[in-house]
Design a protein around this motif. Structure first.
Motif, mmCIF file in Angstrom:
data_model
loop_
_atom_site.group_PDB
_atom_site.id
_atom_site.type_symbol
_atom_site.label_atom_id
_atom_site.label_comp_id
_atom_site.label_asym_id
_atom_site.label_seq_id
_atom_site.Cartn_x
_atom_site.Cartn_y
_atom_site.Cartn_z
ATOM 1 N N THR A 1 0.845 -1.194 0.000
ATOM 2 C CA THR A 1 0.000 0.000 0.000
ATOM 3 C C THR A 1 0.877 1.239 0.000
ATOM 4 O OG1 THR A 1 -0.092 0.219 2.415
ATOM 5 C CG2 THR A 1 -1.737 -1.227 1.361
ATOM 6 N N MET A 2 0.292 2.337 -0.421
ATOM 7 C CA MET A 2 1.018 3.613 -0.402
ATOM 8 C C MET A 2 1.383 3.984 1.033
ATOM 9 S SD MET A 2 1.242 4.676 -3.605
ATOM 10 C CE MET A 2 1.165 6.451 -3.922
ATOM 11 N N GLY A 3 0.511 3.652 1.982
ATOM 12 C CA GLY A 3 0.801 3.952 3.371
ATOM 13 C C GLY A 3 2.005 3.196 3.889
ATOM 14 N N ASP A 4 2.122 1.909 3.505
ATOM 15 C CA ASP A 4 3.278 1.120 3.929
ATOM 16 C C ASP A 4 4.557 1.701 3.367
ATOM 17 O OD1 ASP A 4 4.399 -1.507 5.079
ATOM 18 O OD2 ASP A 4 5.130 -1.507 3.022
ATOM 19 N N VAL A 5 4.527 2.110 2.105
ATOM 20 C CA VAL A 5 5.718 2.698 1.483
ATOM 21 C C VAL A 5 6.093 3.995 2.194
ATOM 22 C CG1 VAL A 5 6.634 3.749 -0.616
ATOM 23 C CG2 VAL A 5 5.314 1.634 -0.757
ATOM 24 N N ALA A 6 5.106 4.816 2.486
ATOM 25 C CA ALA A 6 5.378 6.086 3.162
ATOM 26 C C ALA A 6 6.024 5.857 4.524
ATOM 27 C CB ALA A 6 4.081 6.880 3.317
ATOM 28 N N THR A 7 5.524 4.875 5.261
ATOM 29 C CA THR A 7 6.099 4.575 6.579
ATOM 30 C C THR A 7 7.535 4.121 6.455
ATOM 31 O OG1 THR A 7 3.921 3.967 7.448
ATOM 32 C CG2 THR A 7 5.850 3.131 8.619
ATOM 33 N N ARG A 8 7.811 3.227 5.510
ATOM 34 C CA ARG A 8 9.174 2.736 5.327
ATOM 35 C C ARG A 8 10.129 3.843 4.889
ATOM 36 N NH1 ARG A 8 9.835 -3.102 4.069
ATOM 37 N NH2 ARG A 8 7.872 -4.149 4.574
ATOM 38 N N ALA A 9 9.611 4.760 4.063
ATOM 39 C CA ALA A 9 10.457 5.837 3.548
ATOM 40 C C ALA A 9 10.602 6.988 4.526
ATOM 41 C CB ALA A 9 9.891 6.351 2.229
ATOM 42 N N GLY A 10 9.775 7.009 5.558
ATOM 43 C CA GLY A 10 9.836 8.088 6.540
ATOM 44 C C GLY A 10 9.269 9.393 6.034
ATOM 45 N N VAL A 11 8.242 9.297 5.172
ATOM 46 C CA VAL A 11 7.607 10.507 4.648
ATOM 47 C C VAL A 11 6.102 10.406 4.868
ATOM 48 C CG1 VAL A 11 9.389 10.813 2.884
ATOM 49 C CG2 VAL A 11 7.311 9.537 2.322
ATOM 50 N N ALA A 12 5.413 11.520 4.702
ATOM 51 C CA ALA A 12 3.959 11.525 4.812
ATOM 52 C C ALA A 12 3.343 10.901 3.562
ATOM 53 C CB ALA A 12 3.452 12.951 4.980
ATOM 54 N N LYS A 13 2.182 10.281 3.712
ATOM 55 C CA LYS A 13 1.539 9.664 2.555
ATOM 56 C C LYS A 13 1.185 10.707 1.505
ATOM 57 C CE LYS A 13 -2.393 7.462 3.178
ATOM 58 N NZ LYS A 13 -3.331 6.379 3.547
ATOM 59 N N THR A 14 0.893 11.925 1.946
ATOM 60 C CA THR A 14 0.593 12.985 0.984
ATOM 61 C C THR A 14 1.799 13.291 0.100
ATOM 62 O OG1 THR A 14 1.159 14.609 2.698
ATOM 63 C CG2 THR A 14 -1.182 14.078 2.412
ATOM 64 N N THR A 15 2.994 13.072 0.630
ATOM 65 C CA THR A 15 4.201 13.280 -0.170
ATOM 66 C C THR A 15 4.228 12.333 -1.358
ATOM 67 O OG1 THR A 15 5.439 13.994 1.791
ATOM 68 C CG2 THR A 15 6.729 13.275 -0.117
ATOM 69 N N LEU A 16 3.823 11.081 -1.149
ATOM 70 C CA LEU A 16 3.763 10.118 -2.247
ATOM 71 C C LEU A 16 2.759 10.557 -3.289
ATOM 72 C CD1 LEU A 16 5.283 8.286 -0.163
ATOM 73 C CD2 LEU A 16 3.984 6.379 -1.117
ATOM 74 N N TYR A 17 1.570 10.973 -2.849
ATOM 75 C CA TYR A 17 0.519 11.306 -3.802
ATOM 76 C C TYR A 17 0.799 12.600 -4.555
ATOM 77 C CZ TYR A 17 -2.461 7.469 -2.319
ATOM 78 O OH TYR A 17 -2.980 6.222 -2.071
ATOM 79 N N ARG A 18 1.676 13.448 -4.023
ATOM 80 C CA ARG A 18 2.092 14.620 -4.794
ATOM 81 C C ARG A 18 2.993 14.221 -5.954
ATOM 82 N NH1 ARG A 18 2.531 17.503 0.264
ATOM 83 N NH2 ARG A 18 4.768 17.058 0.343
ATOM 84 N N ARG A 19 3.642 13.055 -5.833
ATOM 85 C CA ARG A 19 4.587 12.613 -6.857
ATOM 86 C C ARG A 19 4.006 11.549 -7.783
ATOM 87 N NH1 ARG A 19 7.427 14.559 -2.616
ATOM 88 N NH2 ARG A 19 9.672 15.001 -2.808
ATOM 89 N N TRP A 20 3.205 10.642 -7.211
ATOM 90 C CA TRP A 20 2.667 9.522 -7.982
ATOM 91 C C TRP A 20 1.172 9.412 -7.725
ATOM 92 C CZ3 TRP A 20 7.322 9.047 -5.291
ATOM 93 C CH2 TRP A 20 8.454 8.860 -6.099
#
Length: 221
Positions: free
Chosen positions: A41-60
């Motif tokens: 999930t995007m949430g799992d990736v965000a946690t592993r990367a140490g960023v907010a989930k919104t950061t992922l959705y701004r990029r992908w």
């Protein structure tokens, strides 16, 4: 008073961080290895990367785009060496490709995204654009070098040159992926040498090293 040039358009928000992008893509590959496609999930990736989930959705926009980009950057590591001959260059890049496929994050990520793409036309298109098209540069560069060295004739028809490059890429990528990931057989120096000979010289020439001195094809002497 001279008029000012129009201002460059500005983007809202903070500029993208290359370090954050790299951390996100690395976390995506790690999640695929640990969880598989269906559970990632995007949430799992965000946690592993140490960023907010919104950061992922701004990029992908979603998981498909994120995973393809995570795979694509791995293949961008491939480079065609300049070893003085087309055969040496092809053999070297085959071995590089095979070594890349041996890495767990590459193997898992690639097989997951290809499997999912069988049900998703948009994902297939993104794979073609972000991975396949970008890696065809190796074929084009190798052909240009071989032409400069006089090993290959110049191709005056750009359309034919592009079709040939597509075919060569399909043959190399298909053979190495099948050998490494489907058959699970080693892509070692001997296999790479024999494959390169077959690719460049054809079936008849590839069989010649197996013949003993004085022996003719078919076993007669």
């Amino acid at each position: 008073m001279p008029s000012r040039p129009p201002a460059e358009p500005t983007r809202s928000g903070r500029p993208r961080s290359a370090a954050a992008d790299a951390a996100i893509l690395e976390a995506t590959r790690a999640s695929l290895v640990d969880l598989g496609w269906s559970k990632l999930t995007m949430g799992d990736v965000a946690t592993r990367a140490g960023v907010a989930k919104t950061t992922l959705y701004r990029r992908w926009a979603g998981k498909n785009e994120l995973v393809v980009d995570a795979v694509a950057v791995l293949f961008d590591e491939l480079e065609l060496p300049n070893l003085g001959s087309l055969a040496a260059d092809v053999q070297a890049v085959v071995l590089q490709f095979a070594a890349l496929l041996e890495r767990p994050e590459t193997k898992t990520s690639l097989m997951a995204v290809v499997a999912e793409s069988t049900r998703d036309e948009a994902l297939r298109g993104r794979i073609r654009d972000s991975i396949v098209a970008r890696q065809k540069r190796l074929v084009l560069r190798g052909r240009e070098r071989a032409q400069d060295r006089g090993e290959l004739p110049a191709e005056p028809d750009p359309a034919m040159a592009a079709r040939t490059a597509d075919l060569v890429f399909d043959v190399i990528a298909g053979a190495v992926v099948h050998r490494a990931l489907v058959s699970a057989e080693p892509v070692d120096t001997d296999w790479a040498r024999r494959f390169t000979l077959l690719l460049l010289s054809g079936l008849g020439a590839a069989a010649q090293p197996a013949l003993t001195t004085g022996q003719k094809p078919g076993g007669s002497v």
